[in-house]
Design a protein around this motif. Structure first.
Motif, mmCIF file in Angstrom:
data_model
loop_
_atom_site.group_PDB
_atom_site.id
_atom_site.type_symbol
_atom_site.label_atom_id
_atom_site.label_comp_id
_atom_site.label_asym_id
_atom_site.label_seq_id
_atom_site.Cartn_x
_atom_site.Cartn_y
_atom_site.Cartn_z
ATOM 1 N N PHE A 127 -1.315 -2.736 4.742
ATOM 2 C CA PHE A 127 -2.535 -2.113 4.985
ATOM 3 C C PHE A 127 -2.994 -2.726 6.169
ATOM 4 O O PHE A 127 -3.418 -1.826 7.255
ATOM 5 C CB PHE A 127 -3.634 -1.977 3.942
ATOM 6 C CG PHE A 127 -3.117 -1.136 2.587
ATOM 7 C CD1 PHE A 127 -2.746 0.096 3.019
ATOM 8 C CD2 PHE A 127 -3.120 -1.798 1.474
ATOM 9 C CE1 PHE A 127 -2.056 0.568 2.011
ATOM 10 C CE2 PHE A 127 -2.827 -1.160 0.414
ATOM 11 C CZ PHE A 127 -2.336 0.137 0.610
ATOM 12 N N GLY A 134 2.460 -0.339 0.890
ATOM 13 C CA GLY A 134 1.142 -0.917 0.459
ATOM 14 C C GLY A 134 0.745 -0.315 -1.046
ATOM 15 O O GLY A 134 0.247 -1.227 -1.805
ATOM 16 N N LEU A 138 2.295 2.730 4.678
ATOM 17 C CA LEU A 138 1.216 3.022 3.447
ATOM 18 C C LEU A 138 1.843 3.073 2.222
ATOM 19 O O LEU A 138 1.216 2.854 1.200
ATOM 20 C CB LEU A 138 0.362 4.480 3.932
ATOM 21 C CG LEU A 138 -0.472 4.141 5.187
ATOM 22 C CD1 LEU A 138 -0.929 5.493 5.536
ATOM 23 C CD2 LEU A 138 -1.644 3.189 4.872
#
Length: 168
Positions: free
Chosen positions: A124, A40, A37
């Motif tokens: 993601f 991303g 995350l």
């Protein structure tokens, strides 16, 4: 009676070790999720820097619910085996008709998008698969905890049979 308690104790020990292994695996997967995350979001921030914050924003996302569909299907598989809890599985949608087929959301931001945006999307998407894996681990942890509670109760009943008879 001592053999029963010893057998229960050994089974409890095995389940506790499995529980610890699952906890370690869940912690590792949570750390991996955090890294995915984070990566991303960093790639998304780079894309916004390259293309400008107005070109990569919520304004490009369609607000019509009919045009926004998920690319993934989540399935819950009920497992009848006592060793495992229910399992979750996720996969990309495969639809027959071209009209019903979900469109790649990256196309909302133009035809020639920066590589950073594609990398961000991949991060993601991998995090979705990882979230399903974490959910499966969590379901197994809950199942093991339930089994441990039953074994503890059985062990207590074998150790203190008089208290069991007095309460009923």
């Amino acid at each position: 009676m001592d053999d029963d308690i010893d057998t229960l104790s050994e089974e409890i020990d095995k389940l506790i070790l499995q529980n610890l292994d699952l906890m370690e695996e869940k912690i590792c997967k949570n750390l991996e999720m955090e890294q995915l995350l984070k990566g991303g979001h960093i790639e998304l921030a780079k894309t916004k820097y390259i293309r400008g914050k107005e070109n990569i924003s919520m304004l490009q996302v369609p607000n019509n619910e009919d045009t926004v569909t998920s690319l993934f299907d989540l399935e819950t598989l009920e497992v009848l085996d006592d060793n495992y809890a229910d399992r979750f599985d996720i996969n990309l949608k495969k639809l027959n008709g071209k009209a019903d087929e979900p469109k790649d959301p990256i196309k909302w931001f133009g035809l020639l998008v920066p590589q950073n945006l594609k990398t961000s999307q991949q991060c993601f998407q991998r995090s979705i698969y990882l979230a399903v894996s974490i959910a499966n681990i969590q379901a197994n942890l809950v199942s093991l905890t339930s089994k441990l509670e039953k074994l503890y109760t059985q062990k207590d009943n074998l150790r203190h049979p008089k208290q069991q008879n007095n309460t009923t």
